[in-house]
Design an enzyme around this catalytic site. Sequence first.
Site, PDB file in Angstrom:
ATOM      1  N   GLY A   1     -31.263  -4.714 -22.529  1.00 27.76           N
ATOM      2  CA  GLY A   1     -32.000  -4.186 -23.699  1.00 27.76           C
ATOM      3  C   GLY A   1     -33.020  -5.266 -23.855  1.00 27.76           C
ATOM      4  N   GLY A   2     -32.836  -6.148 -24.726  1.00 30.06           N
ATOM      5  CA  GLY A   2     -33.926  -7.111 -25.078  1.00 30.06           C
ATOM      6  C   GLY A   2     -34.565  -8.038 -24.225  1.00 30.06           C
TER       7      GLY A   2
ATOM      8  N   GLY B   1     -27.058  -7.323 -27.731  1.00 26.40           N
ATOM      9  CA  GLY B   1     -28.180  -7.907 -28.578  1.00 26.40           C
ATOM     10  C   GLY B   1     -27.463  -9.066 -29.481  1.00 26.40           C
TER      11      GLY B   1
ATOM     12  N   ASN C   1     -33.522  -1.039 -20.949  1.00 29.72           N
ATOM     13  CA  ASN C   1     -33.531  -0.156 -22.062  1.00 29.72           C
ATOM     14  C   ASN C   1     -34.353  -0.769 -23.324  1.00 29.72           C
ATOM     15  OD1 ASN C   1     -32.653   1.711 -24.270  1.00 29.72           O
ATOM     16  ND2 ASN C   1     -30.531   0.864 -24.371  1.00 29.72           N
ATOM     17  N   TRP C   2     -35.471  -0.045 -23.642  1.00 32.42           N
ATOM     18  CA  TRP C   2     -36.331  -0.434 -24.503  1.00 32.42           C
ATOM     19  C   TRP C   2     -35.792  -0.134 -25.931  1.00 32.42           C
ATOM     20  CZ3 TRP C   2     -42.074   0.969 -22.559  1.00 32.42           C
ATOM     21  CH2 TRP C   2     -42.375   0.564 -21.209  1.00 32.42           C
ATOM     22  N   LYS C   3     -34.924   0.794 -26.105  1.00 36.12           N
ATOM     23  CA  LYS C   3     -34.618   1.159 -27.437  1.00 36.12           C
ATOM     24  C   LYS C   3     -35.794   1.653 -28.292  1.00 36.12           C
ATOM     25  CE  LYS C   3     -30.453  -1.571 -26.799  1.00 36.12           C
ATOM     26  NZ  LYS C   3     -29.476  -2.641 -27.432  1.00 36.12           N
TER      27      LYS C   3
ATOM     28  N   SER D   1     -26.727  -8.581 -23.309  1.00 34.20           N
ATOM     29  CA  SER D   1     -27.241  -9.796 -23.289  1.00 34.20           C
ATOM     30  C   SER D   1     -27.294 -10.331 -21.769  1.00 34.20           C
ATOM     31  CB  SER D   1     -26.420 -10.966 -24.139  1.00 34.20           C
ATOM     32  OG  SER D   1     -26.509 -10.375 -25.313  1.00 34.20           O
TER      33      SER D   1
ATOM     34  N   GLU E   1     -20.854  -1.620 -21.002  1.00 35.78           N
ATOM     35  CA  GLU E   1     -21.623  -2.369 -21.831  1.00 35.78           C
ATOM     36  C   GLU E   1     -20.706  -2.831 -22.929  1.00 35.78           C
ATOM     37  OE1 GLU E   1     -26.099  -1.723 -21.933  1.00 35.78           O
ATOM     38  OE2 GLU E   1     -25.390  -0.255 -23.191  1.00 35.78           O
TER      39      GLU E   1
ATOM     40  N   GLU F   1     -24.770   2.429 -29.459  1.00 38.86           N
ATOM     41  CA  GLU F   1     -25.398   2.696 -30.625  1.00 38.86           C
ATOM     42  C   GLU F   1     -25.511   4.092 -31.014  1.00 38.86           C
ATOM     43  OE1 GLU F   1     -29.003   0.835 -29.290  1.00 38.86           O
ATOM     44  OE2 GLU F   1     -27.831  -1.329 -29.370  1.00 38.86           O
TER      45      GLU F   1
ATOM     46  N   HIS G   1     -24.581   5.686 -25.194  1.00 38.13           N
ATOM     47  CA  HIS G   1     -25.081   4.225 -25.460  1.00 38.13           C
ATOM     48  C   HIS G   1     -24.208   4.141 -26.696  1.00 38.13           C
ATOM     49  CE1 HIS G   1     -26.854   0.412 -26.846  1.00 38.13           C
ATOM     50  NE2 HIS G   1     -27.104   0.363 -25.588  1.00 38.13           N
TER      51      HIS G   1
HETATM   52  P1  PGA Z   1     -29.154  -6.269 -24.678  1.00 42.70           P
HETATM   53  O1  PGA Z   1     -28.812  -4.567 -25.080  1.00 42.70           O
HETATM   54  O2  PGA Z   1     -29.401  -6.508 -23.226  1.00 42.70           O
HETATM   55  O3  PGA Z   1     -30.345  -6.503 -25.546  1.00 42.70           O
HETATM   56  O4  PGA Z   1     -27.657  -6.894 -25.177  1.00 42.70           O
HETATM   57  C1  PGA Z   1     -28.227  -3.801 -23.925  1.00 42.70           C
HETATM   58  C2  PGA Z   1     -27.916  -2.566 -24.066  1.00 42.70           C
HETATM   59  O5  PGA Z   1     -27.977  -2.001 -25.129  1.00 42.70           O
HETATM   60  O6  PGA Z   1     -28.396  -1.731 -23.306  1.00 42.70           O
END
Ligand code: PGA
Length: 253
Positions: free
Chosen positions: A237-238, A176, A9-11, A216, A170, A100, A98
């Site tokens: 994500g990251g 993050g 997930n590049w966001k 994470s 999640e 967010e 998600h």
């Molecule tokens: P993260 O994000 O791996 O940076 O914790 C995961 C996500 O939000 O899908």
Amino acid sequence: MRKKIAAGNWKMNTTLDEGLKLASEVVHMAKDESLSDTTIIISVPFTHLGSVKKIIGSATNVFIAAQNCHQEVSGAYTGEISATMLQSLGVDCVVLGHSERREYYKETYAELGAKTQIVLAHQMTPIFCCGEKLDTREENAHFNLVKEQLSSSLFQLDAADFVKIIIAYEPVWAIGTGVTASDEQAQEMHHFIRETITEKYGESIAHQIPILYGGSVKPTNAQTLFSCPDVDGGLIGGASLDAQGFIDIARSF
Ligand code: PGA
């Protein structure tokens, strides 16, 4: 046997050039024989979808996802993107709900239910996210909340549609933050999710649904998490912004 899935997930990251470079590296590395039966998904910004789709080309184990879509087919919704538009680009999956988006854009259970239906109606796979914040876990209300997130948005689907979904658990406190759920915490919740699905749709369907863990995930912890019986992979994500790291995670099954 359920699929093994590594979804990046590049966001809201990467310029178009950076995104194309990253996608090319991922597609190239995914050709490795060891990944032939792993499903690799990259969830990229809307602006990159068409070009990244071309880079993926005929790769058989790499799929492309959008990070959201609107619940209406079309109309006066300035700035929004419809499922029809995504389908016309050849998008395979759409990340929905998600944390967010739930938090910053106040997406409701009803909206997420409608988004799920429209994505399915356009032959794409919803990657439906759920998960609790830290205070909810501290109050020991995390199981009830996740059950509510699933039942309120998804359980109106008939079995034939529900079975097409990918779920991503999640925990918000792990996204993050560098703090990962322990493998016991991940397994416990994934098992609970599978039981919740069993109650509604029966064991056969519950056993077919991939449930990803997100929060994470890194090359150093992926192997332990993915070895849990009810964890079918990760939403990353990251760590998905580095091709080598992401592919290392995809090799952790
Ligand atoms: P993260 O994000 O791996 O940076 O914790 C995961 C996500 O939000 O899908």
